[in-house]
Scaffold this active site. Structure first.
Site, PDB file in Angstrom:
ATOM      1  N   GLU A 153     -18.098  15.641  -7.495  1.00 20.39           N
ATOM      2  CA  GLU A 153     -19.542  15.840  -7.349  1.00 20.39           C
ATOM      3  C   GLU A 153     -19.919  17.330  -7.261  1.00 20.39           C
ATOM      4  O   GLU A 153     -20.809  17.775  -7.998  1.00 20.39           O
ATOM      5  CB  GLU A 153     -20.053  15.069  -6.130  1.00 20.39           C
ATOM      6  CG  GLU A 153     -21.544  14.894  -6.131  1.00 20.39           C
ATOM      7  CD  GLU A 153     -22.044  14.094  -4.947  1.00 20.39           C
ATOM      8  OE1 GLU A 153     -22.011  12.858  -5.020  1.00 20.39           O
ATOM      9  OE2 GLU A 153     -22.471  14.709  -3.956  1.00 20.39           O
ATOM     10  N   SER A 180     -19.786  14.262   0.099  1.00 19.92           N
ATOM     11  CA  SER A 180     -18.885  13.433  -0.717  1.00 19.92           C
ATOM     12  C   SER A 180     -18.312  14.282  -1.832  1.00 19.92           C
ATOM     13  O   SER A 180     -19.057  14.886  -2.595  1.00 19.92           O
ATOM     14  CB  SER A 180     -19.652  12.273  -1.347  1.00 19.92           C
ATOM     15  OG  SER A 180     -20.286  11.536  -0.348  1.00 19.92           O
ATOM     16  N   ARG A 229     -26.951   9.913  -9.146  1.00 17.82           N
ATOM     17  CA  ARG A 229     -26.464  11.280  -8.876  1.00 17.82           C
ATOM     18  C   ARG A 229     -26.435  12.144 -10.144  1.00 17.82           C
ATOM     19  O   ARG A 229     -25.573  13.000 -10.310  1.00 17.82           O
ATOM     20  CB  ARG A 229     -25.053  11.256  -8.256  1.00 17.82           C
ATOM     21  CG  ARG A 229     -24.914  10.439  -7.007  1.00 17.82           C
ATOM     22  CD  ARG A 229     -25.640  11.055  -5.815  1.00 17.82           C
ATOM     23  NE  ARG A 229     -25.275  10.341  -4.604  1.00 17.82           N
ATOM     24  CZ  ARG A 229     -25.933   9.264  -4.155  1.00 17.82           C
ATOM     25  NH1 ARG A 229     -27.016   8.822  -4.780  1.00 17.82           N
ATOM     26  NH2 ARG A 229     -25.531   8.645  -3.068  1.00 17.82           N
TER      27      ARG A 229
HETATM   28  P1  FAD Z   1     -26.314  24.012  -4.093  1.00 22.84           P
HETATM   29  O1  FAD Z   1     -25.087  23.460  -3.496  1.00 22.84           O
HETATM   30  O2  FAD Z   1     -26.621  25.433  -3.838  1.00 22.84           O
HETATM   31  O3  FAD Z   1     -26.284  23.774  -5.670  1.00 22.84           O
HETATM   32  C1  FAD Z   1     -25.909  22.524  -6.195  1.00 22.84           C
HETATM   33  C2  FAD Z   1     -26.177  22.538  -7.702  1.00 22.84           C
HETATM   34  O4  FAD Z   1     -27.581  22.607  -7.927  1.00 22.84           O
HETATM   35  C3  FAD Z   1     -25.592  23.766  -8.409  1.00 22.84           C
HETATM   36  O5  FAD Z   1     -25.206  23.366  -9.701  1.00 22.84           O
HETATM   37  C4  FAD Z   1     -26.752  24.732  -8.488  1.00 22.84           C
HETATM   38  O6  FAD Z   1     -26.659  25.620  -9.583  1.00 22.84           O
HETATM   39  C5  FAD Z   1     -27.927  23.778  -8.671  1.00 22.84           C
HETATM   40  N1  FAD Z   1     -29.169  24.300  -8.079  1.00 22.84           N
HETATM   41  C6  FAD Z   1     -29.413  24.560  -6.781  1.00 22.84           C
HETATM   42  N2  FAD Z   1     -30.678  24.996  -6.625  1.00 22.84           N
HETATM   43  C7  FAD Z   1     -31.228  25.016  -7.862  1.00 22.84           C
HETATM   44  C8  FAD Z   1     -32.505  25.393  -8.381  1.00 22.84           C
HETATM   45  N3  FAD Z   1     -33.493  25.848  -7.596  1.00 22.84           N
HETATM   46  N4  FAD Z   1     -32.696  25.303  -9.712  1.00 22.84           N
HETATM   47  C9  FAD Z   1     -31.723  24.870 -10.551  1.00 22.84           C
HETATM   48  N5  FAD Z   1     -30.512  24.503 -10.115  1.00 22.84           N
HETATM   49  C10 FAD Z   1     -30.264  24.577  -8.795  1.00 22.84           C
HETATM   50  N6  FAD Z   1     -25.982  14.645  -1.531  1.00 22.84           N
HETATM   51  C11 FAD Z   1     -26.599  13.466  -1.740  1.00 22.84           C
HETATM   52  O7  FAD Z   1     -27.072  13.192  -2.854  1.00 22.84           O
HETATM   53  N7  FAD Z   1     -26.733  12.550  -0.737  1.00 22.84           N
HETATM   54  C12 FAD Z   1     -26.258  12.776   0.498  1.00 22.84           C
HETATM   55  O8  FAD Z   1     -26.410  11.933   1.378  1.00 22.84           O
HETATM   56  C13 FAD Z   1     -25.583  14.009   0.746  1.00 22.84           C
HETATM   57  N8  FAD Z   1     -25.047  14.263   1.962  1.00 22.84           N
HETATM   58  C14 FAD Z   1     -24.384  15.432   2.167  1.00 22.84           C
HETATM   59  C15 FAD Z   1     -23.823  15.671   3.432  1.00 22.84           C
HETATM   60  C16 FAD Z   1     -23.152  16.854   3.686  1.00 22.84           C
HETATM   61  C17 FAD Z   1     -22.565  17.095   5.052  1.00 22.84           C
HETATM   62  C18 FAD Z   1     -23.036  17.832   2.675  1.00 22.84           C
HETATM   63  C19 FAD Z   1     -22.352  19.128   2.955  1.00 22.84           C
HETATM   64  C20 FAD Z   1     -23.566  17.598   1.412  1.00 22.84           C
HETATM   65  C21 FAD Z   1     -24.248  16.388   1.147  1.00 22.84           C
HETATM   66  N9  FAD Z   1     -24.798  16.104  -0.107  1.00 22.84           N
HETATM   67  C22 FAD Z   1     -25.461  14.933  -0.311  1.00 22.84           C
HETATM   68  C23 FAD Z   1     -24.674  17.070  -1.202  1.00 22.84           C
HETATM   69  C24 FAD Z   1     -25.753  18.172  -1.180  1.00 22.84           C
HETATM   70  O9  FAD Z   1     -26.304  18.317   0.087  1.00 22.84           O
HETATM   71  C25 FAD Z   1     -26.890  17.890  -2.171  1.00 22.84           C
HETATM   72  O10 FAD Z   1     -26.388  17.781  -3.470  1.00 22.84           O
HETATM   73  C26 FAD Z   1     -27.952  18.980  -2.146  1.00 22.84           C
HETATM   74  O11 FAD Z   1     -29.040  18.605  -2.950  1.00 22.84           O
HETATM   75  C27 FAD Z   1     -27.433  20.341  -2.597  1.00 22.84           C
HETATM   76  O12 FAD Z   1     -28.436  21.285  -2.308  1.00 22.84           O
HETATM   77  P2  FAD Z   1     -28.156  22.833  -2.244  1.00 22.84           P
HETATM   78  O13 FAD Z   1     -29.468  23.505  -2.139  1.00 22.84           O
HETATM   79  O14 FAD Z   1     -27.179  23.135  -1.195  1.00 22.84           O
HETATM   80  O15 FAD Z   1     -27.547  23.099  -3.693  1.00 22.84           O
HETATM   81  P1  NAP Z   2     -21.017   3.972   3.624  1.00 22.12           P
HETATM   82  O1  NAP Z   2     -22.152   3.377   4.359  1.00 22.12           O
HETATM   83  O2  NAP Z   2     -19.672   4.045   4.297  1.00 22.12           O
HETATM   84  O3  NAP Z   2     -20.836   3.219   2.252  1.00 22.12           O
HETATM   85  C1  NAP Z   2     -19.802   3.597   1.340  1.00 22.12           C
HETATM   86  C2  NAP Z   2     -20.365   3.569  -0.049  1.00 22.12           C
HETATM   87  O4  NAP Z   2     -20.727   2.239  -0.377  1.00 22.12           O
HETATM   88  C3  NAP Z   2     -21.614   4.421  -0.140  1.00 22.12           C
HETATM   89  O5  NAP Z   2     -21.266   5.588  -0.786  1.00 22.12           O
HETATM   90  C4  NAP Z   2     -22.638   3.555  -0.859  1.00 22.12           C
HETATM   91  O6  NAP Z   2     -22.947   3.991  -2.158  1.00 22.12           O
HETATM   92  C5  NAP Z   2     -21.994   2.191  -0.990  1.00 22.12           C
HETATM   93  N1  NAP Z   2     -22.858   1.221  -0.306  1.00 22.12           N
HETATM   94  C6  NAP Z   2     -22.864   0.910   1.014  1.00 22.12           C
HETATM   95  N2  NAP Z   2     -23.755  -0.071   1.257  1.00 22.12           N
HETATM   96  C7  NAP Z   2     -24.346  -0.352   0.076  1.00 22.12           C
HETATM   97  C8  NAP Z   2     -25.384  -1.235  -0.322  1.00 22.12           C
HETATM   98  N3  NAP Z   2     -25.975  -2.052   0.557  1.00 22.12           N
HETATM   99  N4  NAP Z   2     -25.756  -1.247  -1.617  1.00 22.12           N
HETATM  100  C9  NAP Z   2     -25.176  -0.435  -2.517  1.00 22.12           C
HETATM  101  N5  NAP Z   2     -24.189   0.445  -2.195  1.00 22.12           N
HETATM  102  C10 NAP Z   2     -23.787   0.479  -0.923  1.00 22.12           C
HETATM  103  O7  NAP Z   2     -21.393   5.453   3.140  1.00 22.12           O
HETATM  104  P2  NAP Z   2     -21.477   6.797   3.954  1.00 22.12           P
HETATM  105  O8  NAP Z   2     -20.401   7.692   3.516  1.00 22.12           O
HETATM  106  O9  NAP Z   2     -21.652   6.543   5.418  1.00 22.12           O
HETATM  107  O10 NAP Z   2     -22.831   7.408   3.387  1.00 22.12           O
HETATM  108  C11 NAP Z   2     -24.073   6.790   3.660  1.00 22.12           C
HETATM  109  C12 NAP Z   2     -25.077   7.180   2.596  1.00 22.12           C
HETATM  110  O11 NAP Z   2     -25.219   8.597   2.553  1.00 22.12           O
HETATM  111  C13 NAP Z   2     -24.636   6.747   1.196  1.00 22.12           C
HETATM  112  O12 NAP Z   2     -25.776   6.323   0.480  1.00 22.12           O
HETATM  113  C14 NAP Z   2     -24.059   7.991   0.594  1.00 22.12           C
HETATM  114  O13 NAP Z   2     -24.264   8.086  -0.806  1.00 22.12           O
HETATM  115  C15 NAP Z   2     -24.863   9.101   1.288  1.00 22.12           C
HETATM  116  N6  NAP Z   2     -24.019  10.297   1.425  1.00 22.12           N
HETATM  117  C16 NAP Z   2     -23.850  11.064   0.304  1.00 22.12           C
HETATM  118  C17 NAP Z   2     -23.093  12.220   0.386  1.00 22.12           C
HETATM  119  C18 NAP Z   2     -22.931  13.128  -0.813  1.00 22.12           C
HETATM  120  O14 NAP Z   2     -22.475  14.247  -0.640  1.00 22.12           O
HETATM  121  N7  NAP Z   2     -23.301  12.700  -1.992  1.00 22.12           N
HETATM  122  C19 NAP Z   2     -22.507  12.589   1.595  1.00 22.12           C
HETATM  123  C20 NAP Z   2     -22.688  11.760   2.678  1.00 22.12           C
HETATM  124  C21 NAP Z   2     -23.456  10.609   2.593  1.00 22.12           C
HETATM  125  P3  NAP Z   2     -24.029   5.132  -2.508  1.00 22.12           P
HETATM  126  O15 NAP Z   2     -23.300   6.397  -2.302  1.00 22.12           O
HETATM  127  O16 NAP Z   2     -24.313   4.845  -3.936  1.00 22.12           O
HETATM  128  O17 NAP Z   2     -25.202   4.966  -1.623  1.00 22.12           O
END
Ligand code: FAD
Ligand code: NAP
Length: 335
Positions: A330, A236, A164
Site C-alpha cells: 500500500e 496497513s 484503495r
Molecule cells: P502521504 O503519506 O504523504 O502520501 C501518500 C501518497 O499520496 C503519496 O503517493 C503522495 O505523493 C500522495 N499525496 C499526498 N498528498 C498529496 C497531494 N496533496 N496531492 C497529490 N498527491 C498527494 N489509510 C486508509 O485508507 N485507512 C485507514 O484506516 C488508515 N489507517 C492508518 C493508520 C495508521 C496508524 C497509519 C500510519 C496509516 C493509515 N492509513 C490508512 C494510511 C494513510 O494514513 C492514508 O493513506 C493517508 O491518506 C495518507 O495521507 P498523508 O497525507 O500522510 O499522505
Molecule cells: P479488522 O477489523 O481486523 O478486519 C480485518 C480486515 O477484514 C479489514 O481490513 C477489513 O477490510 C475486513 N473486514 C472486517 N469486517 C468486514 C466487514 N464487515 N465487511 C467487509 N470487510 C470487513 O481490521 P483492522 O485492522 O482493525 O482495521 C479496521 C478498519 O480500519 C479497516 O476498515 C481497515 O481497512 C482500516 N485500516 C486501514 C489501514 C490502512 O493503512 N489502510 C490501517 C488501519 C486500519 P477493509 O480493509 O476493506 O475495511
C-alpha cells in the site's frame, strides 16, 4: 518560498525513516506551488508530493524536489436543509477535519476518524475504514499538473475511485498536486455500524450518534493500532487481496477457517490473517517487526527504507509460497 537543499525527512514520515531530500519546499499557496514547479523545471528536478508522510517509504536519499502543500482552510460553499458542500485545502490535517465536521453537525466521515495524514492525500488512495470510503463524500478534487502547473478539477466520477485506488495512483500517478477537495456532507445522521467491533458496541450500548461513533472508532483504533509517534509505522502495509470466487474456494478447501468478505463476483481476504497464519505476528526481520496485535502493520525500529522493503518482500514471498496470493504494497516508495 525557497527550495531547501539536503532537507531531513525524518520527522516528516511516520515510519521514521532517516532520509534526506535533495530539495524540499513547503508551499503555502497556489502561487508558491507554481513558483516551486517553475524552479524545479529550471533545475531539472523530478517532483514528489508529500502530505503527512503516513503512507510512504522513504529511500535514504530522495532525489529531486519533495513538495508539501501547507494551505489548510475550509470554506462552506453551499448549504440547504439536508446537505452542506465544503471546499477544503489539501494541507488540512485529516482527523482534525473529521472532528471539525462533527462539531458543526455535518456527517458522513465519522468512520474515517483517526486516519493519519492530510485532506489532499485522502482521494489518492480513496481512504477507507469500517465500511466507509472517502469517495462517498467527495464532490470533486482540484489541483495542478506538475508538468506545467496548469490547474484541473475532476468530478468524483472522473477520479476512477475503487478499493484503495484512484486515478491519482494510476493514470495520474505522480503527475498532480491536489490543492483542494470538495465534500458533500449530510446534516442528518446515518451511522454505519456493520463492522464487528462497532456493531458489538452498538448492541451493548445502543445505536450511537455520529460523534459517539467517531469516539468508538478512535478507541478501537487506539486499542489495536500502534501510534506512529511511539512505534513508527505506515498503517496497513498491504492491501487486502480481492480474489476470484474459484481461487477463494480453492484456498478455503485448504483453510476452512479463513475469514472472507464477498464482493461482486469476487472475495476479499484479510491480508493480516494470511500473514498471521504464517506465525509472523511479533516476528522481526532485522529492525522491522510485524506488529504483535495486527499482522498487517510493519513497525520500523530504526531501520532504513531498504530494511522496510526487505521485510515486506520476505512477507510477500512467504504469503505467495503458502497461498499463491500476490500481496500488493500500500505505501508508496519515494526514492
Ligand atoms: P502521504 O503519506 O504523504 O502520501 C501518500 C501518497 O499520496 C503519496 O503517493 C503522495 O505523493 C500522495 N499525496 C499526498 N498528498 C498529496 C497531494 N496533496 N496531492 C497529490 N498527491 C498527494 N489509510 C486508509 O485508507 N485507512 C485507514 O484506516 C488508515 N489507517 C492508518 C493508520 C495508521 C496508524 C497509519 C500510519 C496509516 C493509515 N492509513 C490508512 C494510511 C494513510 O494514513 C492514508 O493513506 C493517508 O491518506 C495518507 O495521507 P498523508 O497525507 O500522510 O499522505
Ligand atoms: P479488522 O477489523 O481486523 O478486519 C480485518 C480486515 O477484514 C479489514 O481490513 C477489513 O477490510 C475486513 N473486514 C472486517 N469486517 C468486514 C466487514 N464487515 N465487511 C467487509 N470487510 C470487513 O481490521 P483492522 O485492522 O482493525 O482495521 C479496521 C478498519 O480500519 C479497516 O476498515 C481497515 O481497512 C482500516 N485500516 C486501514 C489501514 C490502512 O493503512 N489502510 C490501517 C488501519 C486500519 P477493509 O480493509 O476493506 O475495511
Amino acid at each position: 518560498m525557497k527550495l531547501q537543499a539536503q532537507f531531513p525527512l525524518l520527522g516528516l514520515n511516520t515510519l521514521a525513516i532517516d532520509s534526506v531530500a535533495e530539495y524540499f519546499v513547503s508551499a503555502e499557496s497556489i502561487e508558491d506551488v507554481t513558483a516551486a514547479i517553475n524552479e524545479a523545471q529550471a533545475k531539472n528536478l523530478d517532483i514528489k508530493v508529500l502530505g503527512g508522510g503516513s503512507n510512504v517509504v522513504m529511500a535514504d536519499c530522495v532525489s529531486g524536489l519533495v513538495l508539501k502543500y501547507a494551505a489548510n482552510d475550509c470554506e462552506l460553499i453551499s448549504e440547504d436543509n439536508e446537505f452542506v458542500t465544503l471546499r477544503v485545502d489539501a494541507g488540512f490535517e485529516w482527523h482534525s477535519f473529521v472532528l471539525y465536521t462533527l462539531a458543526h453537525g455535518w456527517y458522513g466521515l465519522e468512520n474515517l476518524s483517526y486516519i493519519p495524514g492530510t485532506v489532499g492525500a485522502a482521494p489518492v488512495q480513496n481512504i477507507g475504514a469500517y465500511g466507509v470510503e472517502v469517495k462517498d463524500s467527495i464532490v470533486s478534487v482540484s489541483g495542478v499538473y506538475l508538468e506545467n502547473a496548469e490547474s484541473f478539477t475532476l468530478m468524483s466520477d472522473q477520479c476512477d475511485f475503487s478499493y484503495r485506488e484512484s486515478c491519482f495512483k494510476q493514470a495520474l500517478n505522480g503527475k498532480t498536486l491536489i490543492t483542494a477537495v470538495e465534500f458533500k456532507l449530510s446534516k442528518k445522521p446515518n451511522v454505519k455500524i456493520s463492522y464487528a467491533p462497532l456493531n458489538k458496541m452498538a448492541q451493548e450500548l445502543g445505536v450511537p450518534s455520529p460523534q459517539l461513533l467517531s469516539d468508538w472508532v478512535v478507541s478501537v483504533r487506539k486499542s489495536k493500532l500502534p501510534e506512529p509517534s511511539k512505534l513508527p509505522n505506515a498503517g496497513s502495509f498491504f492491501k487486502n487481496p480481492v480474489v476470484s470466487i474459484s481461487v477463494f474456494e480453492k484456498i478455503q478447501g485448504e483453510y476452512p477457517d479463513i475469514p472472507n468478505y464477498p464482493q461482486t463476483n469476487a472475495v476479499k481476504l484479510p491480508a493480516g490473517w494470511l500473514i498471521d497464519q504464517l506465525g509472523l505476528k511479533g516476528h522481526s526481520f532485522g529492525p522491522v517487526s510485524v506488529h504483535k496485535k495486527q499482522a498487517l502493520v510493519l513497525v520500523n525500529n530504526g531501520g532504513s527504507g531498504k530494511d522496510v522493503e526487505a521485510a515486506a518482500a520476505e512477507i510477500k514471498s512467504r504469503v505467495k509460497a503458502k497461498y499463491n496470493i500476490e500481496l500488493e504494497q500500500e505505501p508508496r516508495v519515494f526514492c
